[in-house]
Scaffold this motif. Structure first.
Motif, PDB file in Angstrom:
ATOM      1  N   GLY A  44       7.473 -21.318  11.083  1.00  9.94           N
ATOM      2  CA  GLY A  44       7.431 -20.162  11.962  1.00  9.94           C
ATOM      3  C   GLY A  44       8.795 -19.605  12.278  1.00  9.94           C
ATOM      4  O   GLY A  44       8.932 -18.415  12.596  1.00  9.94           O
ATOM      5  N   LEU A  47       9.589 -17.434   9.317  1.00  9.24           N
ATOM      6  CA  LEU A  47       8.752 -16.250   9.466  1.00  9.24           C
ATOM      7  C   LEU A  47       9.307 -15.326  10.548  1.00  9.24           C
ATOM      8  O   LEU A  47       9.365 -14.105  10.383  1.00  9.24           O
ATOM      9  CB  LEU A  47       7.320 -16.652   9.804  1.00  9.24           C
ATOM     10  CG  LEU A  47       6.328 -15.520  10.105  1.00  9.24           C
ATOM     11  CD1 LEU A  47       6.225 -14.553   8.940  1.00  9.24           C
ATOM     12  CD2 LEU A  47       4.960 -16.096  10.455  1.00  9.24           C
ATOM     13  N   ARG A  51      10.253 -11.493   9.858  1.00 15.05           N
ATOM     14  CA  ARG A  51       9.356 -10.480  10.429  1.00 15.05           C
ATOM     15  C   ARG A  51       9.860  -9.897  11.752  1.00 15.05           C
ATOM     16  O   ARG A  51       9.623  -8.737  12.061  1.00 15.05           O
ATOM     17  CB  ARG A  51       7.957 -11.086  10.643  1.00 15.05           C
ATOM     18  CG  ARG A  51       6.880 -10.041  10.939  1.00 15.05           C
ATOM     19  CD  ARG A  51       5.495 -10.661  10.943  1.00 15.05           C
ATOM     20  NE  ARG A  51       5.291 -11.582  12.045  1.00 15.05           N
ATOM     21  CZ  ARG A  51       4.260 -12.415  12.137  1.00 15.05           C
ATOM     22  NH1 ARG A  51       3.353 -12.471  11.169  1.00 15.05           N
ATOM     23  NH2 ARG A  51       4.123 -13.213  13.179  1.00 15.05           N
ATOM     24  N   TYR A 213       0.829 -28.668   7.462  1.00 15.06           N
ATOM     25  CA  TYR A 213      -0.018 -27.880   6.575  1.00 15.06           C
ATOM     26  C   TYR A 213      -0.634 -28.769   5.496  1.00 15.06           C
ATOM     27  O   TYR A 213      -0.327 -29.956   5.386  1.00 15.06           O
ATOM     28  CB  TYR A 213       0.782 -26.756   5.930  1.00 15.06           C
ATOM     29  CG  TYR A 213       1.318 -25.747   6.909  1.00 15.06           C
ATOM     30  CD1 TYR A 213       0.457 -24.954   7.669  1.00 15.06           C
ATOM     31  CD2 TYR A 213       2.695 -25.591   7.096  1.00 15.06           C
ATOM     32  CE1 TYR A 213       0.949 -24.032   8.577  1.00 15.06           C
ATOM     33  CE2 TYR A 213       3.197 -24.665   7.998  1.00 15.06           C
ATOM     34  CZ  TYR A 213       2.313 -23.887   8.742  1.00 15.06           C
ATOM     35  OH  TYR A 213       2.804 -22.984   9.637  1.00 15.06           O
ATOM     36  N   LYS A 217       0.444 -26.308   0.628  1.00 16.42           N
ATOM     37  CA  LYS A 217       1.379 -25.481   1.390  1.00 16.42           C
ATOM     38  C   LYS A 217       2.645 -26.246   1.770  1.00 16.42           C
ATOM     39  O   LYS A 217       3.485 -25.737   2.509  1.00 16.42           O
ATOM     40  CB  LYS A 217       0.702 -24.956   2.658  1.00 16.42           C
ATOM     41  CG  LYS A 217      -0.417 -23.956   2.375  1.00 16.42           C
ATOM     42  CD  LYS A 217      -0.983 -23.394   3.668  1.00 16.42           C
ATOM     43  CE  LYS A 217      -2.060 -22.353   3.378  1.00 16.42           C
ATOM     44  NZ  LYS A 217      -2.589 -21.749   4.630  1.00 16.42           N
ATOM     45  N   TRP A 244      12.572 -16.680  -0.043  1.00 18.04           N
ATOM     46  CA  TRP A 244      11.729 -16.840   1.141  1.00 18.04           C
ATOM     47  C   TRP A 244      10.387 -16.125   1.010  1.00 18.04           C
ATOM     48  O   TRP A 244       9.392 -16.563   1.594  1.00 18.04           O
ATOM     49  CB  TRP A 244      12.462 -16.349   2.383  1.00 18.04           C
ATOM     50  CG  TRP A 244      13.107 -14.999   2.286  1.00 18.04           C
ATOM     51  CD1 TRP A 244      14.412 -14.726   2.017  1.00 18.04           C
ATOM     52  CD2 TRP A 244      12.457 -13.712   2.435  1.00 18.04           C
ATOM     53  NE1 TRP A 244      14.636 -13.370   2.003  1.00 18.04           N
ATOM     54  CE2 TRP A 244      13.454 -12.722   2.261  1.00 18.04           C
ATOM     55  CE3 TRP A 244      11.155 -13.308   2.718  1.00 18.04           C
ATOM     56  CZ2 TRP A 244      13.169 -11.355   2.351  1.00 18.04           C
ATOM     57  CZ3 TRP A 244      10.869 -11.951   2.806  1.00 18.04           C
ATOM     58  CH2 TRP A 244      11.870 -10.988   2.626  1.00 18.04           C
ATOM     59  N   HIS A 245      10.341 -15.057   0.238  1.00 12.37           N
ATOM     60  CA  HIS A 245       9.078 -14.324   0.098  1.00 12.37           C
ATOM     61  C   HIS A 245       7.996 -15.199  -0.533  1.00 12.37           C
ATOM     62  O   HIS A 245       6.848 -15.240  -0.062  1.00 12.37           O
ATOM     63  CB  HIS A 245       9.284 -13.059  -0.745  1.00 12.37           C
ATOM     64  CG  HIS A 245       8.000 -12.365  -1.104  1.00 12.37           C
ATOM     65  ND1 HIS A 245       7.231 -11.701  -0.174  1.00 12.37           N
ATOM     66  CD2 HIS A 245       7.337 -12.276  -2.299  1.00 12.37           C
ATOM     67  CE1 HIS A 245       6.152 -11.204  -0.779  1.00 12.37           C
ATOM     68  NE2 HIS A 245       6.199 -11.537  -2.053  1.00 12.37           N
ATOM     69  N   LEU A 248       6.970 -17.984   2.093  1.00 14.03           N
ATOM     70  CA  LEU A 248       6.147 -17.462   3.188  1.00 14.03           C
ATOM     71  C   LEU A 248       4.771 -17.023   2.693  1.00 14.03           C
ATOM     72  O   LEU A 248       3.765 -17.208   3.393  1.00 14.03           O
ATOM     73  CB  LEU A 248       6.861 -16.298   3.876  1.00 14.03           C
ATOM     74  CG  LEU A 248       8.091 -16.668   4.707  1.00 14.03           C
ATOM     75  CD1 LEU A 248       8.758 -15.400   5.255  1.00 14.03           C
ATOM     76  CD2 LEU A 248       7.721 -17.601   5.863  1.00 14.03           C
ATOM     77  N   SER A 249       4.716 -16.446   1.502  1.00 16.80           N
ATOM     78  CA  SER A 249       3.423 -16.025   0.951  1.00 16.80           C
ATOM     79  C   SER A 249       2.515 -17.219   0.706  1.00 16.80           C
ATOM     80  O   SER A 249       1.296 -17.153   0.951  1.00 16.80           O
ATOM     81  CB  SER A 249       3.634 -15.253  -0.360  1.00 16.80           C
ATOM     82  OG  SER A 249       4.356 -14.058  -0.135  1.00 16.80           O
ATOM     83  N   TYR A 252       1.625 -18.519   4.496  1.00 17.23           N
ATOM     84  CA  TYR A 252       0.953 -17.612   5.433  1.00 17.23           C
ATOM     85  C   TYR A 252       0.139 -16.499   4.774  1.00 17.23           C
ATOM     86  O   TYR A 252      -0.554 -15.761   5.488  1.00 17.23           O
ATOM     87  CB  TYR A 252       1.989 -16.959   6.353  1.00 17.23           C
ATOM     88  CG  TYR A 252       2.752 -17.949   7.199  1.00 17.23           C
ATOM     89  CD1 TYR A 252       2.173 -18.536   8.310  1.00 17.23           C
ATOM     90  CD2 TYR A 252       4.072 -18.294   6.877  1.00 17.23           C
ATOM     91  CE1 TYR A 252       2.874 -19.440   9.085  1.00 17.23           C
ATOM     92  CE2 TYR A 252       4.779 -19.203   7.648  1.00 17.23           C
ATOM     93  CZ  TYR A 252       4.177 -19.779   8.749  1.00 17.23           C
ATOM     94  OH  TYR A 252       4.872 -20.674   9.516  1.00 17.23           O
ATOM     95  N   ASP A 254      -0.438 -12.951   3.740  1.00 16.69           N
ATOM     96  CA  ASP A 254       0.181 -11.680   4.131  1.00 16.69           C
ATOM     97  C   ASP A 254       0.960 -11.908   5.426  1.00 16.69           C
ATOM     98  O   ASP A 254       0.479 -11.613   6.522  1.00 16.69           O
ATOM     99  CB  ASP A 254      -0.895 -10.604   4.319  1.00 16.69           C
ATOM    100  CG  ASP A 254      -0.299  -9.236   4.661  1.00 16.69           C
ATOM    101  OD1 ASP A 254       0.954  -9.100   4.626  1.00 16.69           O
ATOM    102  OD2 ASP A 254      -1.070  -8.316   4.981  1.00 16.69           O
ATOM    103  N   TYR A 255       2.168 -12.428   5.278  1.00 13.66           N
ATOM    104  CA  TYR A 255       2.923 -12.906   6.444  1.00 13.66           C
ATOM    105  C   TYR A 255       3.435 -11.793   7.352  1.00 13.66           C
ATOM    106  O   TYR A 255       3.813 -12.057   8.497  1.00 13.66           O
ATOM    107  CB  TYR A 255       4.086 -13.793   5.994  1.00 13.66           C
ATOM    108  CG  TYR A 255       5.055 -13.127   5.045  1.00 13.66           C
ATOM    109  CD1 TYR A 255       6.116 -12.362   5.515  1.00 13.66           C
ATOM    110  CD2 TYR A 255       4.934 -13.272   3.669  1.00 13.66           C
ATOM    111  CE1 TYR A 255       7.015 -11.759   4.642  1.00 13.66           C
ATOM    112  CE2 TYR A 255       5.808 -12.682   2.788  1.00 13.66           C
ATOM    113  CZ  TYR A 255       6.852 -11.930   3.281  1.00 13.66           C
ATOM    114  OH  TYR A 255       7.741 -11.323   2.417  1.00 13.66           O
TER     115      TYR A 255
END
Length: 278
Positions: A44, A47, A51, A213, A217, A244-245, A248-249, A252, A254-255
C-alpha cells in the motif's frame, strides 16, 4: 503524549500517526543510503506513492522490502550502531517477537492492536521491513510447497506465542497439537531456513514470504526489481522498483481505481497508542 485507548482511529489520530511513520521511514532510508543497502517501497505504500504521491488517505502503516542479503546486512548494522531513538526488531534481537519480517521502530511511542496487545514485547510505532527471497520458478510445485511449509511453520510459531489469527477454533486446536512437540527456537530456525533455501542459487524470481497476499501475488520476476527509481512520497523521494506498474497490476489489478467509500478505512484497529513527543 500519553497512552490513548481507542477502538478506531479518528482522522486526526491517523494524520498524526502518518507523520510519525514518515519520520521512521526517513531514518530507515538514511541508514540504507549510508550503507548502500537496496530497499523499495512496497504494498500500500508503493501504491500510495504512485496514486497519491504519499499515504493512501486511510492507510495506517508503511511497508518496505529488501533483498535478503541487504536485509541481513541491516540486521548486523543495527546490532552495532546506536541510532536511538530508532531500532530494528527481529526475532534475532527479541525472542518474544514473532514475525518473519522486521520492524523498524521508534522508542518513546506505543501502538498495539487486538491480536498482540497481550504480548510482552516491544510494540512501539514501526514500519514493516520485509526480506525478498529467491525462488527459481513461479510454477514449480516445489516452490509452492515451500510457500505452504513456511506458512504452516509461521502459523505454528504464532500459535505457540498466542498471537491472534483469522483461523477458527478447531483449526487453532489442530495447529496447536501439531506445534506441541517442537520447541519455539526450532520452529523459528526452520522458518528462516525454508525462506532462505535458494539464497546461493541464481534464480529468476523473488518471493516475499511475509506477504499477507496469496502465493501468486507474492512472487515476481527478478528483473522487475533490478532497476531502482525514486518516487515522491509525502514530498520526499524514496526508492521504488522501476517496473512498479507490473508489480502493482499483479497485486491490485486496476490500481488507479479507488475502492468503494465503505472500504476506505484504516486496516488496523489499535487498542492503544502513544505518539510520543512527535
Amino acid at each position: 503524549m500519553a497512552r490513548r485507548y481507542a477502538d478506531e482511529l479518528t482522522k486526526d489520530d491517523l494524520q498524526k500517526l502518518q507523520k510519525v511513520l514518515l519520520r521512521i521511514l526517513d531514518d530507515f532510508s538514511e541508514v540504507c543510503k549510508e550503507h548502500e543497502l537496496t530497499y523499495y517501497l512496497d504494498g500500500g505504500t508503493l501504491l500510495g506513492a504512485i496514486r497519491h504521491q504519499g499515504f493512501i488517505p486511510w492507510d495506517d502503516d508503511i511497508d518496505v522490502v529488501m533483498p535478503r542479503t541487504d536485509y541481513e546486512k541491516l540486521i548486523q548494522i543495527m546490532q552495532k550502531d546506536d541510532r536511538s531513538p530508532f531500532y530494528l526488531q527481529t526475532f534475532h534481537s527479541d525472542p518474544s517477537y514473532w514475525n518473519i519480517y522486521g520492524k523498524y521502530r521508534l522508542k518513546g511511542t506505543e501502538y498495539a492492536d487486538r491480536s498482540t496487545c497481550h504480548l510482552n514485547c516491544d510494540q512501539t510505532i514501526a514500519i514493516d521491513v520485509f526480506p525478498l527471497d529467491q525462488a527459481y520458478s513461479m510454477t514449480s510445485p516445489a516452490v509452492w510447497l515451500r510457500w505452504k511449509a513456511l506458512k504452516l511453520t509461521d502459523f505454528m510459531i504464532k500459535i505457540k506465542m498466542h498471537v491472534g489469527s483469522r483461523h477458527n477454533r478447531i483449526d487453532r486446536r489442530i495447529y496447536r497439537l501439531l506445534a506441541l512437540p517442537f520447541p519455539l527456537k526450532m520452529l523459528v530456525s526452520l522458518r528462516e531456513k525454508i525462506a532462505a533455501i535458494d539464497r546461493k542459487k541464481r534464480c529468476r524470481y523473488l518471493i516475499q514470504f511475509g506477504s499477507s497476499y496469496s502465493f501468486k501475488k507474492a512472487i515476481f520476476p527478478k528483473e522487475q526489481y533490478e532497476n531502482i527509481q525514486s518516487a515522491i512520497f509525502e514530498k520526499k523521494n524514496f526508492s521504488v522498483p522501476a517496473e512498479w506498474h507490473q508489480i502493482l497490476s499483479c497485486v491490485y489489478g486496476d490500481y488507479m481505481q479507488l475502492p468503494p467509500v465503505e472500504k476506505r478505512k484504516p486496516p488496523h484497529r489499535p487498542v492503544y497508542m502513544d505518539l510520543g513527543e512527535s
